[in-house]
Design a protein around this motif. Structure first.
Motif, mmCIF file in Angstrom:
data_model
loop_
_atom_site.group_PDB
_atom_site.id
_atom_site.type_symbol
_atom_site.label_atom_id
_atom_site.label_comp_id
_atom_site.label_asym_id
_atom_site.label_seq_id
_atom_site.Cartn_x
_atom_site.Cartn_y
_atom_site.Cartn_z
ATOM 1 N N LYS A 1 -5.171 13.539 64.005
ATOM 2 C CA LYS A 1 -5.260 14.091 64.940
ATOM 3 C C LYS A 1 -4.132 13.312 66.074
ATOM 4 C CE LYS A 1 -8.053 14.089 69.205
ATOM 5 N NZ LYS A 1 -10.053 13.720 69.973
ATOM 6 N N GLU A 2 -4.697 11.786 65.704
ATOM 7 C CA GLU A 2 -3.832 10.697 66.409
ATOM 8 C C GLU A 2 -2.025 10.831 65.706
ATOM 9 O OE1 GLU A 2 -1.838 6.530 64.514
ATOM 10 O OE2 GLU A 2 -3.715 7.068 63.915
ATOM 11 N N LEU A 3 -1.657 11.905 64.311
ATOM 12 C CA LEU A 3 -0.540 12.911 64.438
ATOM 13 C C LEU A 3 -0.065 13.709 65.288
ATOM 14 C CD1 LEU A 3 2.556 12.529 62.804
ATOM 15 C CD2 LEU A 3 0.705 14.195 61.332
ATOM 16 N N ARG A 4 -1.007 14.369 65.315
ATOM 17 C CA ARG A 4 -0.642 15.480 66.313
ATOM 18 C C ARG A 4 -0.230 15.287 67.812
ATOM 19 N NH1 ARG A 4 -5.283 18.185 63.481
ATOM 20 N NH2 ARG A 4 -3.991 19.704 62.502
ATOM 21 N N ARG A 5 -1.159 14.161 68.475
ATOM 22 C CA ARG A 5 -0.981 13.857 69.668
ATOM 23 C C ARG A 5 0.719 12.577 69.464
ATOM 24 N NH1 ARG A 5 -4.663 9.828 70.008
ATOM 25 N NH2 ARG A 5 -6.528 11.233 69.692
ATOM 26 N N SER A 6 1.001 12.160 68.333
ATOM 27 C CA SER A 6 2.153 11.345 68.808
ATOM 28 C C SER A 6 3.327 12.004 67.975
ATOM 29 C CB SER A 6 2.398 10.505 67.024
ATOM 30 O OG SER A 6 2.464 11.038 66.495
ATOM 31 N N LEU A 7 3.334 13.481 67.875
ATOM 32 C CA LEU A 7 4.218 14.685 68.023
ATOM 33 C C LEU A 7 4.736 15.283 69.328
ATOM 34 C CD1 LEU A 7 3.119 15.887 64.665
ATOM 35 C CD2 LEU A 7 5.403 14.840 65.009
ATOM 36 N N GLY A 8 3.629 14.995 70.274
ATOM 37 C CA GLY A 8 3.817 16.098 71.620
ATOM 38 C C GLY A 8 3.428 16.873 71.878
ATOM 39 N N GLN A 9 3.495 17.100 72.656
ATOM 40 C CA GLN A 9 3.199 18.702 73.350
ATOM 41 C C GLN A 9 4.024 19.949 72.615
ATOM 42 O OE1 GLN A 9 3.536 20.074 77.221
ATOM 43 N NE2 GLN A 9 3.624 17.698 77.820
ATOM 44 N N ASP A 10 5.472 19.770 72.658
ATOM 45 C CA ASP A 10 5.858 20.165 71.634
ATOM 46 C C ASP A 10 5.805 21.296 70.109
ATOM 47 O OD1 ASP A 10 6.947 20.823 74.664
ATOM 48 O OD2 ASP A 10 8.792 19.647 74.404
ATOM 49 N N THR A 11 5.153 19.842 69.726
ATOM 50 C CA THR A 11 5.623 20.349 68.225
ATOM 51 C C THR A 11 3.740 21.017 68.006
ATOM 52 O OG1 THR A 11 6.911 18.546 68.049
ATOM 53 C CG2 THR A 11 5.735 19.280 66.025
ATOM 54 N N LYS A 12 3.730 21.679 67.246
ATOM 55 C CA LYS A 12 2.467 22.534 66.591
ATOM 56 C C LYS A 12 2.312 22.181 65.139
ATOM 57 C CE LYS A 12 0.671 27.060 65.782
ATOM 58 N NZ LYS A 12 0.507 28.378 65.750
ATOM 59 N N TYR A 13 1.409 20.708 64.901
ATOM 60 C CA TYR A 13 1.516 20.930 63.538
ATOM 61 C C TYR A 13 -0.342 21.357 63.037
ATOM 62 C CZ TYR A 13 0.792 17.663 59.633
ATOM 63 O OH TYR A 13 0.509 16.488 58.382
ATOM 64 N N SER A 14 0.099 22.615 62.108
ATOM 65 C CA SER A 14 -0.713 22.826 61.412
ATOM 66 C C SER A 14 -1.288 22.773 60.009
ATOM 67 C CB SER A 14 -0.271 24.645 62.193
ATOM 68 O OG SER A 14 0.026 24.310 63.197
ATOM 69 N N VAL A 15 -2.211 23.109 59.735
ATOM 70 C CA VAL A 15 -2.734 23.077 58.072
ATOM 71 C C VAL A 15 -2.318 24.378 57.895
ATOM 72 C CG1 VAL A 15 -4.472 22.345 57.089
ATOM 73 C CG2 VAL A 15 -4.294 20.686 58.596
ATOM 74 N N VAL A 16 -2.024 25.041 56.553
ATOM 75 C CA VAL A 16 -1.721 26.364 56.198
ATOM 76 C C VAL A 16 -1.390 26.324 55.480
ATOM 77 C CG1 VAL A 16 0.061 26.529 58.406
ATOM 78 C CG2 VAL A 16 0.679 25.989 55.887
ATOM 79 N N LYS A 17 -2.117 27.891 53.877
ATOM 80 C CA LYS A 17 -2.219 27.832 53.223
ATOM 81 C C LYS A 17 -0.990 28.044 52.578
ATOM 82 C CE LYS A 17 -6.949 30.150 54.068
ATOM 83 N NZ LYS A 17 -7.770 28.557 53.074
ATOM 84 N N ASN A 18 -0.635 28.023 51.356
ATOM 85 C CA ASN A 18 0.454 28.290 51.339
ATOM 86 C C ASN A 18 1.317 29.663 50.793
ATOM 87 O OD1 ASN A 18 0.642 25.386 50.743
ATOM 88 N ND2 ASN A 18 -0.795 25.291 48.602
ATOM 89 N N THR A 19 0.412 30.459 49.532
ATOM 90 C CA THR A 19 0.541 31.798 50.303
ATOM 91 C C THR A 19 0.593 32.555 51.086
ATOM 92 O OG1 THR A 19 -1.335 31.491 47.679
ATOM 93 C CG2 THR A 19 -0.690 33.940 48.785
ATOM 94 N N LEU A 20 0.366 32.145 52.268
ATOM 95 C CA LEU A 20 0.256 33.074 53.687
ATOM 96 C C LEU A 20 2.045 32.222 53.990
ATOM 97 C CD1 LEU A 20 -3.443 33.367 54.609
ATOM 98 C CD2 LEU A 20 -1.879 35.141 53.788
#
Length: 189
Positions: free
Chosen positions: A37-56
């Protein structure tokens, strides 16, 4: 057979790749929810930090024409999809990784070019666009402020030398300047 949920996830990741100017692939193993959550906040609103599935993500990357992530999609993976200032986002990621060594920056892309981890670090070392614009604006303002300081210093020096307020000395200076050429002409004759 692909489920509608997986198809939708691939479409979303593909869209994120296509709409981003940059993307950074990370491994987040060992980070807490609060740290993410802290990382997402530090990246700002123009960056989307998403946990993703590797195969997809592999399928979505191929659909988006990205081959930089081949062989890197293993373990707990998250991607920073950067739509704004890529330098600022890369700097936020690298700064966070310095204080949280569990975050591993694997690879990335910037404007279609593949970056390895050192390439992402090099991108982070650049000045952000906002800083560059502020610096340019500051440079444009600097000569005016320098002129103002110079004028103030001259005014104060005139006041010290003449003992009179600088305004009257400034009015006398043009008259003295006009008299000087006349005096020089008289001595030449």
């Amino acid at each position: 057979m692909a489920t509608p949920t997986k198809v939708s996830a691939v479409e979303e990741i593909t869209t994120d790749f296509k709409e981003s100017t940059a993307a950074v692939l990370t491994e987040y193993r060992g980070l807490t929810v609060a740290q993410l959550k802290e990382l997402r906040r530090s990246l700002g609103q123009d960056t989307k930090y998403s946990v993703v599935k590797n195969t997809l993500t592999g399928i979505a990357a191929k659909e988006a024409g990205i081959d930089a992530f081949e062989g890197q999609l293993a373990g707990p993976t998250a991607i920073a999809f950067i739509k704004g200032d890529a330098v600022a986002a890369a700097k936020s990621l690298t700064d966070f990784a310095k204080t949280n060594p569990q975050l591993i920056i694997k690879t990335g892309i910037f404007e279609g070019n593949a970056l390895d981890a050192s390439g992402v670090a090099a991108l982070a070392a650049l000045e952000s666009r906002e800083f560059q614009l502020a610096r340019v604006a500051g440079v444009l303002k600097a000569p005016m402020s320098m002129l103002a300081r110079t004028a103030d210093a001259l005014r104060m020096k005139l006041e010290e030398e003449s003992g009179a307020p600088a305004d009257s000395a400034a009015e006398e200076a043009p008259a003295a300047a006009e008299e000087a050429p006349a005096a020089e002409a008289a001595t030449e004759e």
